[in-house]
Design a protein around this motif. Structure first.
Motif, PDB file in Angstrom:
ATOM      1  N   UNK A   3       0.826  -1.215   0.000  1.00 42.39           N
ATOM      2  CA  UNK A   3       0.000   0.000   0.000  1.00 42.39           C
ATOM      3  C   UNK A   3       0.859   1.262   0.000  1.00 42.39           C
ATOM      4  N   UNK A   4       1.993   1.231   0.702  1.00 46.74           N
ATOM      5  CA  UNK A   4       2.862   2.414   0.718  1.00 46.74           C
ATOM      6  C   UNK A   4       3.452   2.689  -0.664  1.00 46.74           C
ATOM      7  N   UNK A   5       3.995   1.645  -1.285  1.00 50.76           N
ATOM      8  CA  UNK A   5       4.542   1.817  -2.631  1.00 50.76           C
ATOM      9  C   UNK A   5       3.448   2.165  -3.633  1.00 50.76           C
ATOM     10  N   UNK A   6       2.271   1.562  -3.442  1.00 51.14           N
ATOM     11  CA  UNK A   6       1.159   1.867  -4.329  1.00 51.14           C
ATOM     12  C   UNK A   6       0.739   3.325  -4.260  1.00 51.14           C
ATOM     13  N   UNK A   7       0.673   3.859  -3.034  1.00 53.82           N
ATOM     14  CA  UNK A   7       0.333   5.270  -2.868  1.00 53.82           C
ATOM     15  C   UNK A   7       1.394   6.178  -3.484  1.00 53.82           C
TER      16      UNK A   7
END
Length: 264
Positions: free
Chosen positions: A226-230
């Motif tokens: 989720x962090x990389x996706x954001x």
């Protein structure tokens, strides 16, 4: 990136949701309930559409539908012989309801897109507080009955032999799963909610040899996704869900290759 309020809200909300899904997913995989997470996502779509139709928050509609239906579905699909038929029938029914509620609400196509694929960038501060409270409740719920859930998930026969109330424990877990699916849909949408609920846990299953190790790896995989996706969504203006799905699949593929290599 974090100078913008909407990105800070998205980062905080996604962090709590990823931790929750990483934890609950380990038990979902251990109990062979990946099918149920998928079915609840279809029901969540109908619930969110109902919320739009009734003029309430889509998350509240999802919680209403998933909580009311999770126990019933769990009982209907408990027998493997009728599991596939139950999933197909229930999923089809609730997808139809979701489309009906959206049609009756006279909302534009963007509402359907947000429900199906998530709208993490549009989460408000009030939504963040609600998600934190729900995520915290799930984590506390898992912690309170952690030993019993581990026992029942990995040795159900032994748990019954020891007199553990497995039926009540299953209902308790189904409620936690229903809430987890509802809040996870805020990031990846109801269509792809099983990404966060199951894939990090499968990654952990291939890499870890103990339950605490699986929990740690599952949470780490969900958080990184989720962090990389954001971050990538912010840089490219492409859908965050696309990046989360791609990253989690990449992690899974690497874990699978590693598992096969050490198993030779």
């Amino acid at each position: 990136m974090l100078t913008f309020d909407f990105m800070r809200h998205a980062f905080v909300a996604s962090t709590f949701i990823a931790i929750t899904c990483g934890l609950i997913g380990v038990f979902v995989v251990a109990r062979n309930m990946s099918f149920l997470a998928h079915t609840l996502s279809e029901i969540g779509f109908a619930g969110a559409s109902f919320g739009v139709f009734m003029g309430i928050a889509p998350l509240n509609g999802m919680l209403l539908f998933t909580l009311l239906s999770s126990i019933t579905i769990g009982q209907m699909s408990a027998k493997e012989s009728r599991r596939e038929a139950s999933i197909s029938a229930i999923s089809s029914l609730f997808v139809g309801f979701g489309i009906l509620f959206l049609s009756l609400s006279n909302r534009n196509a963007s509402y359907a897109t947000n429900i199906l694929f998530g709208s993490i960038i549009g989460i408000s501060l009030a939504d963040v507080y609600q998600l934190i409270i729900l995520s915290g409740a799930i984590m506390i719920g898992l912690l309170i009955f952690y030993r019993y859930l581990v026992f029942d998930s990995y040795d159900p026969i032994g748990a019954q032999a020891q007199g553990l109330k497995t039926n009540l424990l299953s209902i308790y877990f189904l409620i936690l799963l229903a809430v987890s699916v509802s809040i996870a849909a805020q990031i990846v949408g109801s269509l792809l909610v099983f990404i966060l609920v199951t894939i990090p846990a499968f990654i952990a299953k291939y890499l870890a040899k103990s339950v605490p190790g699986m929990l740690a790896i599952s949470v780490a995989a969900a958080l990184l996704g989720v962090w990389l996706g954001l971050w990538l969504g912010y840089l490219t203006n492409w859908p965050v869900t696309f990046f989360i799905a791609t990253i989690e699949f990449g992690f899974y593929f690497i874990a699978l290759l590693y598992h096969r290599r050490i198993s030779r």
